[in-house]
Design a protein around this motif. Sequence first.
Motif, PDB file in Angstrom:
ATOM      1  N   GLU B  98       0.814  -1.210   0.000  1.00 46.36           N
ATOM      2  CA  GLU B  98       0.000   0.000   0.000  1.00 46.36           C
ATOM      3  C   GLU B  98       0.855   1.271   0.000  1.00 46.36           C
ATOM      4  O   GLU B  98       0.636   2.188  -0.784  1.00 46.36           O
ATOM      5  N   HIS B 100       3.924   1.628  -0.924  1.00 44.80           N
ATOM      6  CA  HIS B 100       4.634   1.792  -2.192  1.00 44.80           C
ATOM      7  C   HIS B 100       3.727   2.435  -3.223  1.00 44.80           C
ATOM      8  O   HIS B 100       4.152   3.282  -4.010  1.00 44.80           O
ATOM      9  N   LYS B 101       2.476   1.997  -3.204  1.00 46.25           N
ATOM     10  CA  LYS B 101       1.517   2.565  -4.155  1.00 46.25           C
ATOM     11  C   LYS B 101       1.329   4.050  -3.915  1.00 46.25           C
ATOM     12  O   LYS B 101       1.244   4.846  -4.852  1.00 46.25           O
ATOM     13  N   GLN B 105       2.120   6.907  -6.521  1.00 47.85           N
ATOM     14  CA  GLN B 105       1.054   7.802  -6.951  1.00 47.85           C
ATOM     15  C   GLN B 105       1.472   9.273  -6.804  1.00 47.85           C
ATOM     16  O   GLN B 105       1.240  10.085  -7.689  1.00 47.85           O
ATOM     17  N   THR B 153      10.993   1.782  -5.115  1.00 47.83           N
ATOM     18  CA  THR B 153      10.216   2.670  -5.962  1.00 47.83           C
ATOM     19  C   THR B 153      11.160   3.741  -6.505  1.00 47.83           C
ATOM     20  O   THR B 153      11.906   4.353  -5.742  1.00 47.83           O
ATOM     21  N   ASN B 250      -0.243  -7.118  -8.139  1.00 50.48           N
ATOM     22  CA  ASN B 250      -1.217  -6.162  -7.659  1.00 50.48           C
ATOM     23  C   ASN B 250      -0.658  -4.745  -7.718  1.00 50.48           C
ATOM     24  O   ASN B 250      -1.356  -3.781  -8.007  1.00 50.48           O
ATOM     25  N   LEU B 251       0.619  -4.675  -7.480  1.00 51.79           N
ATOM     26  CA  LEU B 251       1.296  -3.393  -7.416  1.00 51.79           C
ATOM     27  C   LEU B 251       1.202  -2.632  -8.727  1.00 51.79           C
ATOM     28  O   LEU B 251       1.125  -1.418  -8.758  1.00 51.79           O
ATOM     29  N   ILE B 254      -1.656   0.075 -10.828  1.00 52.21           N
ATOM     30  CA  ILE B 254      -1.791   1.438 -10.314  1.00 52.21           C
ATOM     31  C   ILE B 254      -2.587   2.257 -11.321  1.00 52.21           C
ATOM     32  O   ILE B 254      -2.510   2.032 -12.529  1.00 52.21           O
TER      33      ILE B 254
END
Lengths: 874, 716
Positions: B98, B100-101, B105, B153, B250-251, B254
Motif C-alpha cells: 500500500e 509503495h503505491k 502515486q 520505488t 497487484n502493485l 496502479i
Amino acid sequence: MALLRRPLLLLLLILTHQFLHSWIVFGSVNEEGQKQEEFFEELLLKPLPDRKLLTHFHFQSSAPPSSSNGRHHHLFPKAISQLVQKFRVKEMELSFTQGRWNYESWGGFDSIPSSNAKPPGVELWAVFDVPQHLIDAMWKNLTHTLSGLFCASINFLESSTAYSAPEWSFPPASGNLRYGTLPREAVCTENLTPWLKLLPCRDKAGISMLLDRPSIYRGFYHSQRLHLTSTGSGSEGLDPGIILEQTLTVVLLPNSQRASLARASEKHVQPSWSLSSIFGKEVSGKCVLAETSNVYLLLDRGLVAELKQLHKENEKSAEKVSTSENNWTNPSFELSAKPDRIFIEESSLLSKNPSILYKFEVEKYSESEPFDLGLTWKIPVVWLCQQAPLHASRFLMGSGNERGAIAISLKSTQSSEGFVGANFDDERCELQVDVFQVVPWYVKVYFHSLQVFVDQQPKAVSDIIEKIHVSPSKDKVSPGVMELVLKLPCSVTSAALTIEFDKGFLHIDEYPPDANQGFDIPSAIVSFPNFHASMVFLENDSLNQSPLLSKFQEKSPVMSYTEVLLVPLTTPDFSMPYNVITITCTVFALYFGSLLNALRRRVAEEERFLKDKAAKKTGRLPLLLSKLSGKLRGRQSEPPHSTPGSSSLVNSKLVFKVILIAGLARVEMYADQVEGAGKRSVKERLNVNSFDNSIPRRQVTGKRQRQDEKWEHDLYQDVPQVSNRKVDARDLRLKLQKKSLQQVSQSGRGALSGVRDLRDKLSGTMNPQPVNADPPKLKSNAAKPARRSVAVETSEPEPKKAATMTERKKAQQKADASVEGFLQSLGLEKYVITFQVEEVDMTALVHMTDDDLKALGIPMGPRKKIILALESRG
Amino acid sequence: MAETREKSHKPKPRVRPIVRLGIFLVSHSFLVSVVCCTSGVLALFLLPVLAKNTYISENALMPGSASPMLSNQHVLDGNRLVKDLTNSNLKSSETGIESHKIIAQYMLDLGAEVSFHKFHPQMNQFHPLHFFSSPDSGKIQENYSCSSYGINTVGVIRAPRGDGKEAIVLVTPYNALKSGFGEALSLGIAYSVFSLLTQVTWLAKDIIWLVADSQFGEYAAVSAWLREYQTPKFSSLSTLNSEMCPDINNLFEIKVHSVAGSKFSNSFRRAGTMAAALVLKVRDQGEQFEDTISIYAEASNGQMPNLDLINVVNYLAVHRQGLRVNVEKLRSLLNSSWLKSLGEIFESLAKVAKTLNPKCKFGIPATEYVEGTATLASSLYYQALGVPTGPHGAFRDYQVDAITLEISPKFSLDKVWRNDILLRGGRLIEGVIRSVNNLLEKFHQSFFLYLLTSPSKFVSVGVYMIAFALLIAPLPMVAASLYVDANSSSNFLKGDSSTPSAVTDAAEHGITIRSWKWLNSAKLVFIVHLWGAIVSLLPYFICQIPDCSPTTSFVIWVLLSILSLLILNSVLASPLACVKASQEKEWALVKSVTISSVFIGLGLMSVINFATAEIGALVMVPMCLLAQPLKLDVRAGTLRSCCRIICNLVLGHIAFPPAAFFLLKGMLDGFGSANVGDFWMWVESLWAWNSATYLFIGMVQLPCWVLCVSILFHSC
C-alpha cells in the motif's frame, strides 16, 4: 502648378515603384514561364498528450535548374546555391537540437518525429555527386563552409575521427553519404539567426514573425533543421535545381503558471493556448514573397478517437465530430478562428480513427486584423500518441575506467500490435529493425562480443541478425561503425543487444579542455524499414500546393534516435606538466650554477691562498674543520701539510681543470667578442668622459690582465708628458699593441669597424674614422680582442675635454686608476666605487690592513684576495 | 664507529656518501628505531593540530550562490505525503504494498517517470578471490519465495532541456513494513525537493529518487538497484517468478488516471551516468541540543567520496540552514584525561611558539584538540575496518561519489518542528543538488585521500603519510642490522675463539655458507605466511557447514588452524626444530626476515587501505622490533631486559587478532557482553563487505604474530 505637379510626381513614383517591385519579384516568372523560384511558409500545431504543444515551422524555397552560370537568385539564398554548386551536394541535412525528443509521450510514429526528432547537438549528413576519392575532400570543405555559415563548430566534423560513411542502414542509403554528429554542441540563437537569414522575409513578415527567441529557447525541445535536395539535371552547363527545406520543431508548454494549475481540480484538462500566448506575437499577414502561407492544426489519431469516445458517451453525436464540415466549434474544444478547410485522413486498413487537419490561410489576415489561432479545451482529454513498434533505449553497463559495455534495449510498445498487421499473413511474421551505431575510436568495441537477447533469452547472433556490416575503428584515424539488420519475431516484447568495449587511452593533447566530464558516444539510429510514417489525406488535389502536407504523404521509414551516452575515461593528472617543468628548471639551475662556479673560479689564486695558509700556522679549529670535511668526503683526514705525492695528484687534476677552464673561457671570449665590443656600460663611458686617462678594460684571465696592467702603467706615465697628444698617444699605444700582437691573424676587421661605427654613433662624436685614415696600422690591431682596440680609440676625443683639468687632479686620478686596475685584476671592480668614495689610492691601499678593509665594508672573500694580492705585490 | 676505525688501517675503497649514510644508520639502528617510532606516534597525535580547513576546490559548484526556491507550498506537499504514509501505516498491518503505491502515486502526480524495481536480497557470500574485483551482476537463485521480494520505488525527473547524459541520485531508505516516523519524514523531505525539481528550469542533469526498501537492510536494497542499473541481466528468471506472486502483480495495477504524460512502466527506468548520490535519513528520536546533521562518508576499504561533496554539504548546512554538522567520533576518547593533557601541552607549546614568532600559529585549543582526535580516531577506525558506514557505500563500488546524511532533529517531531525540519532539510538537499547540477565535470578537483578531524577540517594524504612512513622506516634498518649482526656473531661462534685472527680465517672458509643461511629462516617465514593464507581461506569452507552457531564455527576455525600449522610444520621439514638444531643465533635471522616481510606487507597495505596499515603498524612495529627470546632476557636479568620481557608479553597478547578484538570490544561495550562467537561474526561481516582488512589480518598480522611468538619462546 507646383502644387499640382508634386502629387502627380509622387503618384508616378509610387506607381513605378510598385511596378518595379512586382517586376523584380516575379521576374523569373516572366522570363522562364513555369520554372520559377518559389517559397512556401507553413506552420503546424499539434497538441501533445502531456499538456505540451508541438509547433512545427516549415519553410521551403526552391530554385529550378537554370542554364546560365552564376544566375541571379530572387528568392533563393545565394549562399546555399553556391554551396551546392561548389561541393556538388546531392542531398544534405543539418540539424541543431537542444533537448531530447520524448518518444513515449510525444509519439514516435508520425512523420514529424521520424524526420524531425534529432539527437541533441548537431547532426550533419550529406550525399555528394562526385567520384569516391573526392568525397572526403568535399565533406571537409563543406563542414568548414557550414561552420562559417551557421556560427557553429561544425568544422570539428572535418577530422576523420568524427565522421563515418554508413553503407546501407542510414535511410538515404547511398555510397556517397557521410555522416557526423557533435553531441556536445551548444545550440543558441547564434545558430538560429543565420538560419532565419536564409528566408526571404527573414523574421520580419509572415509566419516567421512568430519566431520569438525567448519562447523558443524556453521550450522543452527545439530542433532547427535544414534539408536540401538538388534535383540534379545531369547535363553540363545547367545548374541543378535545389529544394531547400527549413524546419523548426519546438515543443512548448503553453501555460507558464503551471504550478498553480497543477494542483487545481482541472489538472487533467489540457491547457488552453493561443499563438499570442505561446509566442507573444501574432501573425499579421503572409510574407508577400510566399506562394502560400498556411497554419495547420493537427489532431492525431489517438486524440480523435478519444474525442469520439467522449462524445459517444456524452451526446451520442460522434459523427458530427469527424465528418461535418463546420465542426470547428465542437463540444470538447473551441477554436478562436474559423478553419478554411478541414482535411480528414484517408482511413487506412489499420486505423479506424483518422486524424483531422484544420487549415487556416494567413493570407486573409492583415495588420489590422492579425491572425491569432487559439484553442480552448472544455473537457479533460487523455490520449496516447502513436508509438513506433519498438521503443529503443541505450545505456552503458559496467563501471570503472577499464572496460564496459553498450546495451541497446528494444521494448515493444503496446500500440504496435495493430501495425504489425502488414505482414501478419505470413507464417513467420518478422519485424525488421535496422540499427546504425557509430563509436568513437577511444571506445574500443569488441564486435565479437555482440550478444542478442530476445524476450530475456539469449539467442544465437546468426538467428536474429540478418545482415551486419562492421568497420572497426582505427586508433586516431576513424571511428567504428556498426550497421545491423535485425529480424525479430512479431510477438517480441523485449530485445537487447550488448557489445563490450575497452576504454582507450588518449594522448595528452587529444583531451578536450573538460576531459573530466567524460566522452560522448553519439546516438544510435534505430529504424523500422517496414513501417512508413505517412498520412494520406483525402483531397489530394489541393494538397499539391502545400509542401508540408506532401511531406506527410511521403513514405518514409520510422526512425528513432537513442540517448547520447557519456563514457568516463581515465584522465591524466593535468597538473603534472607543471611539476615536470619545476623539476627540470631546478635541475638546470643546479647544473648551470655549478658550471658558472667552475668558470668563475680563479684556480691559481686559490692555490696561492692555500699555500699561504699552509705557510702560516693553522689553528686548531680549521684543522678540526678540515678533518670533518675530509671525513664527510670519505677520504682519510689528511693534515694540511700533506705528502708531496698526494699534492702532485691534486696538482695534475688542477692543471687539467685549469686547462679546461682556460679553454672554455677562451671560447667564451671569442663568442662575445663581437657583441661585447659594442656594449659598454654607461659607467665605463662616463669614466671615459670624465677622466682623461682611465681606460676601460675588460677583465681577462689573471695572467694576461696583469701584463696589460704593466703596459698601462708605462703608458700612463708617458701620456701626460706628450705635447701632441692625439697623434703621439695613439702611436705609442699602437706600437705597443703591435709589439704584443704581431702573430695574431687579421680577420675580423669588418666586424671591428662596424662595431666602432656603432659605438661612435652612440657616443655622438663625429670624428673622422681612424680605420679609414690609416688602414695598415689597423690591420694589425684589428684581430686582437676588440675591446682593447676599442679602448685605444675611445681615448681619442678625451684629451680635448680633459685639457682644462688641473695637474693635481690628474695625478690623483692616476693613482685612483691604478687602484681601479688593481681591483679589476682581482675581478673586484664593483668595489671600485667604495674605494673612490673613501679616496683610497694605491699608496694608501698598500698600507691598509684587514681591519681597515673591513671598515670599508668589503666582505671576507674579496678582503682576503686584496690582502693576498697586496702581499704578493709588495 | 669502532668497526670503522678498526678497518681504517686497511686501504679501503672510497664509498659513496649515501652508502655511508646507510651504513651509519644501520649501525645505529637501535637509536634510529626508537627515534623514528616515537616521532611516528607523535606525528599521529599531531595530526589534529596540523589539520587544514576545508575549502571548496571546484569553482563550478558555487554552493549557496542561488537563494533556495523551496517554499512552504512544497513543504506542505511533503507533509501531505508524510501524513498519508503514517495513516496507511495505522490503517492496516499488511501495508507493504500500500505505501509503495502511495509513493508511486505521488510521484506520478508530479509528472515523473515511475517504476518499481523488485529485487531479491543477495546473501552475503565469501568470495575468496573477489576482494578487489568490480561487483558483478550476482547469482540468480531460483527458490525465492514471494515474501522475500523487496520493492524499490524509483522516480525519475528528466531535465527539461538537458541531454540526459548525467544524473543525480537521491536515496531515502524506507521500510514499508515497520517504518518509524523518521523514515516517513525523510520521504517527506525528499518529496518536497522532488516536487520543486519538477518545476525548475535550471536542471541540467536528470534526478533519480530511489525509495529503497530497507526491510532487508538499506545497503542491500541500494546495491540491488545499482546492480540492476549498472550490470543488468538480460536473461533472467525473476520475471517468471514474480508473476506467481499476486502481491507484486497487484502493485502494477496502479491507476494512471493522473496527469497525462506522467509515465508508469514495468520496465526499469534509467538516466545517464551518475554524477553524485545523496542518501537521506532522519533519526527518530532527537536527543541533541540542536538540529544536527551527521555525515557518513566511509565506503568499503576506506574509500572516501571527493572532499568537495562533504564541503558543499557542510557549507550549506552551517552557513545557510543553521544546522550543526557532525561527523562520527569515538565518544570514549572525548572524556579521556590523558588526551586532554596532551592537548594542553600542545596548546602551551603553541603559545610559546607564538611569543617567539608572532606569525606562527599552529596551536588549537585543548578541547578542540580532543574532539579532533576523537574524530580522527573514528575516521581511521572506520576506514580501517573497510566496511561502509551506510548505503552510500554501494555507490562507491561503482565510482560514484556518495554520502549519507542523517538529520537528527532537536525535539520530538510534532507539527511545528516537523515543518521546520522539512523546510531546512529540503533546502539543504536542494542546495546540494543544485551545486552538483552546476558541475560540468565529474568530481575530480578535491581530495580523495584524506582523514577528517572535524566537518570543516581535514588532513590530506601528504601529511598523514609522514606518521606512517616514520613508523615503518626503522624496519628495513633493523632488519639489515640484525642480518649483519647475526652473520658476524655467528662467525665468532663458529670460530670457537674470539680472537680476530681466527675470525678472518673462518670468514674465508664459511663465507659462502653464511651468505645463504638466511634462506633457512626465509623458508620458515614463508611457511608461516602460507599458513596464514590457509587460515584466511578456512572460513569459506566452514560457512558451508549447515546449522553452525558462531561459537562452534569459531572453535572449528581455531582447531583447524592449529591442525594446519602442525601439519605444515611436520610436512615442510619442521622449521622450528631445524632452527634449534642448526644455529643458536638463528632467531636474529628469523627476526630479520620477519621484519622485512612485515615491512613489505605494511607497505602494500598502505596502498590499498591506508588506515588499516597505520593501525597495523602501530601494533606490529613495536612487537617486531622488541621481539627477543625470553630466555636471553631472563638470563641477562638487568632492568632493561625486565622491561623488555614485560613489553614483549603485553604486545604478544595484544597483537593476537582475536585478543585485540575482544580487548577493543571490552573497552567499548564492557567486558560482560563479550562472547567467543562475536569474533566469528565480526570476521563474517568483514569478508561479506570484501574488506581488505580481513586479508591483512589473515596474511600479514597473524603470521607476524606467530613468528614473533616463536622468537619469544626460542630456545637459545
